[in-house]
Enzyme design. Structure first.
Site, PDB file in Angstrom:
ATOM      1  N   GLY A  48       0.870  -1.173   0.000  1.00  0.00           N
ATOM      2  CA  GLY A  48       0.000   0.000   0.000  1.00  0.00           C
ATOM      3  C   GLY A  48       0.899   1.211   0.000  1.00  0.00           C
ATOM      4  O   GLY A  48       1.819   1.307  -0.800  1.00  0.00           O
ATOM      5  N   GLU A  49       0.696   2.091   0.946  1.00  0.00           N
ATOM      6  CA  GLU A  49       1.536   3.287   1.053  1.00  0.00           C
ATOM      7  C   GLU A  49       2.044   3.351   2.490  1.00  0.00           C
ATOM      8  O   GLU A  49       1.261   3.552   3.418  1.00  0.00           O
ATOM      9  CB  GLU A  49       0.682   4.502   0.661  1.00  0.00           C
ATOM     10  CG  GLU A  49       1.423   5.807   0.702  1.00  0.00           C
ATOM     11  CD  GLU A  49       2.727   5.770  -0.077  1.00  0.00           C
ATOM     12  OE1 GLU A  49       2.721   5.355  -1.249  1.00  0.00           O
ATOM     13  OE2 GLU A  49       3.755   6.143   0.514  1.00  0.00           O
ATOM     14  N   CYS A  80       6.208  -5.317   0.425  1.00  0.00           N
ATOM     15  CA  CYS A  80       6.324  -3.996  -0.210  1.00  0.00           C
ATOM     16  C   CYS A  80       6.234  -2.882   0.851  1.00  0.00           C
ATOM     17  O   CYS A  80       7.158  -2.737   1.634  1.00  0.00           O
ATOM     18  CB  CYS A  80       5.293  -3.862  -1.321  1.00  0.00           C
ATOM     19  SG  CYS A  80       5.783  -2.607  -2.521  1.00  0.00           S
ATOM     20  N   ILE A 137       5.544  -3.313  -7.468  1.00  0.00           N
ATOM     21  CA  ILE A 137       4.780  -2.092  -7.736  1.00  0.00           C
ATOM     22  C   ILE A 137       5.367  -0.954  -6.896  1.00  0.00           C
ATOM     23  O   ILE A 137       5.210  -0.934  -5.677  1.00  0.00           O
ATOM     24  CB  ILE A 137       3.277  -2.281  -7.399  1.00  0.00           C
ATOM     25  CG1 ILE A 137       2.709  -3.493  -8.153  1.00  0.00           C
ATOM     26  CG2 ILE A 137       2.482  -1.019  -7.729  1.00  0.00           C
ATOM     27  CD1 ILE A 137       1.367  -3.984  -7.625  1.00  0.00           C
ATOM     28  N   ARG A 138       6.074  -0.060  -7.561  1.00  0.00           N
ATOM     29  CA  ARG A 138       6.772   1.027  -6.836  1.00  0.00           C
ATOM     30  C   ARG A 138       7.435   0.468  -5.572  1.00  0.00           C
ATOM     31  O   ARG A 138       7.253   0.964  -4.451  1.00  0.00           O
ATOM     32  CB  ARG A 138       5.807   2.170  -6.506  1.00  0.00           C
ATOM     33  CG  ARG A 138       5.324   2.884  -7.774  1.00  0.00           C
ATOM     34  CD  ARG A 138       4.378   4.029  -7.496  1.00  0.00           C
ATOM     35  NE  ARG A 138       4.959   5.073  -6.641  1.00  0.00           N
ATOM     36  CZ  ARG A 138       5.907   5.935  -7.016  1.00  0.00           C
ATOM     37  NH1 ARG A 138       6.393   5.894  -8.221  1.00  0.00           N
ATOM     38  NH2 ARG A 138       6.357   6.842  -6.192  1.00  0.00           N
ATOM     39  N   HIS A 178       4.929  -8.506  -4.371  1.00  0.00           N
ATOM     40  CA  HIS A 178       3.584  -8.828  -3.877  1.00  0.00           C
ATOM     41  C   HIS A 178       3.255 -10.296  -4.146  1.00  0.00           C
ATOM     42  O   HIS A 178       2.739 -10.610  -5.209  1.00  0.00           O
ATOM     43  CB  HIS A 178       2.544  -7.952  -4.582  1.00  0.00           C
ATOM     44  CG  HIS A 178       2.631  -6.509  -4.213  1.00  0.00           C
ATOM     45  ND1 HIS A 178       1.872  -5.965  -3.201  1.00  0.00           N
ATOM     46  CD2 HIS A 178       3.382  -5.507  -4.704  1.00  0.00           C
ATOM     47  CE1 HIS A 178       2.163  -4.682  -3.092  1.00  0.00           C
ATOM     48  NE2 HIS A 178       3.071  -4.373  -3.994  1.00  0.00           N
ATOM     49  N   GLU A 180       0.910 -11.895  -2.921  1.00  0.00           N
ATOM     50  CA  GLU A 180      -0.534 -12.129  -2.728  1.00  0.00           C
ATOM     51  C   GLU A 180      -1.317 -11.988  -4.018  1.00  0.00           C
ATOM     52  O   GLU A 180      -2.481 -12.337  -4.069  1.00  0.00           O
ATOM     53  CB  GLU A 180      -1.093 -11.187  -1.649  1.00  0.00           C
ATOM     54  CG  GLU A 180      -1.197  -9.718  -2.032  1.00  0.00           C
ATOM     55  CD  GLU A 180       0.140  -8.975  -1.997  1.00  0.00           C
ATOM     56  OE1 GLU A 180       1.193  -9.617  -1.840  1.00  0.00           O
ATOM     57  OE2 GLU A 180       0.104  -7.750  -2.155  1.00  0.00           O
TER      58      GLU A 180
END
Ligand code: GLN
Length: 197
Positions: A48-49, A80, A137-138, A178, A180
């Site tokens: 997430g962030e 992440c 992802i980033r 990730h 998942e």
């Protein structure tokens, strides 16, 4: 006994982790309150962030309970943004960025840069006999590891070849990617084995 494994559910891709865990014969629960954390034998911190998640953890009065449980040895798996939250040191974070900490690593946020900030591919990982399909992802990478940290995976090719993207230290595990997404629960199984042991 069936272990209870929580997914920190303040922000990020909570549902995908709950689904992966549910396929592994554990009681998978969303964690938003300290009482829910108390019920957990292990915890996943999702992607997430990381800045948002840390702020929400502070607001929901979960940050200190999380630190205490991790310090007390609760098996915890960060993916992440979750890796960033478990890291003792963060590069390219915001000036006020807090973490749960516990993993003796330095991570660099958004490390792969603009051009390849999101990519996927097969990745070998210690403990698995066939590569995982890793989705980045980033993503952060691990820039330094302390002496107690075992490297489970490194990027194999391209500009980032050699960069560490999966680690374990005692009961803590983290991946830059990730696991998942994509319907392969083998990385979650490694973690669940850790919870059971
Ligand atoms: N870039 C995000 C962060 O710094 C992590 C991205 C992710 O979890 N997919 O928190």
């Amino acid at each position: 006994m069936t272990p209870t494994v929580g997914v920190l559910a303040l922000q990020g891709d909570v549902r995908e982790h709950l689904a992966a865990l549910a396929s592994l014969d554990v009681q998978a629960i969303a964690v938003r309150r300290p009482g829910e954390l108390d019920a957990c034998d292990g915890l996943v911190i999702p992607g997430g962030e990381s800045t948002t998640m840390a702020k929400l953890a502070r607001i929901f009065e979960l940050l200190d309970p999380l630190r205490k449980r991790v310090e007390a040895g609760m098996p915890t798996f960060g993916t992440c943004a979750g890796m960033i939250l478990l890291a003792d040191r963060v590069l390219d974070g915001t000036s006020d960025q807090e973490t749960v900490g516990g993993l003796d690593i330095t991570v660099r946020r958004n490390a792969f840069g603009r051009q390849v900030d999101s990519f996927e591919g097969p990745l070998a990982m210690a403990g698995l006999d066939a590569p995982v399909h890793a989705v980045f992802i980033r993503a952060p990478w691990v820039e330094e590891t302390g002496p107690g940290v075992e490297v489970l995976s490194r990027v194999e090719r391209g500009e980032a070849a050699g960069r560490v993207v999966a680690v374990r230290q005692g009961s803590l595990m983290a991946t830059s990617f990730h696991p998942e997404v994509g319907g392969d629960a083998r990385v979650h199984r490694l973690f669940v084995d850790l919870v059971r042991s």
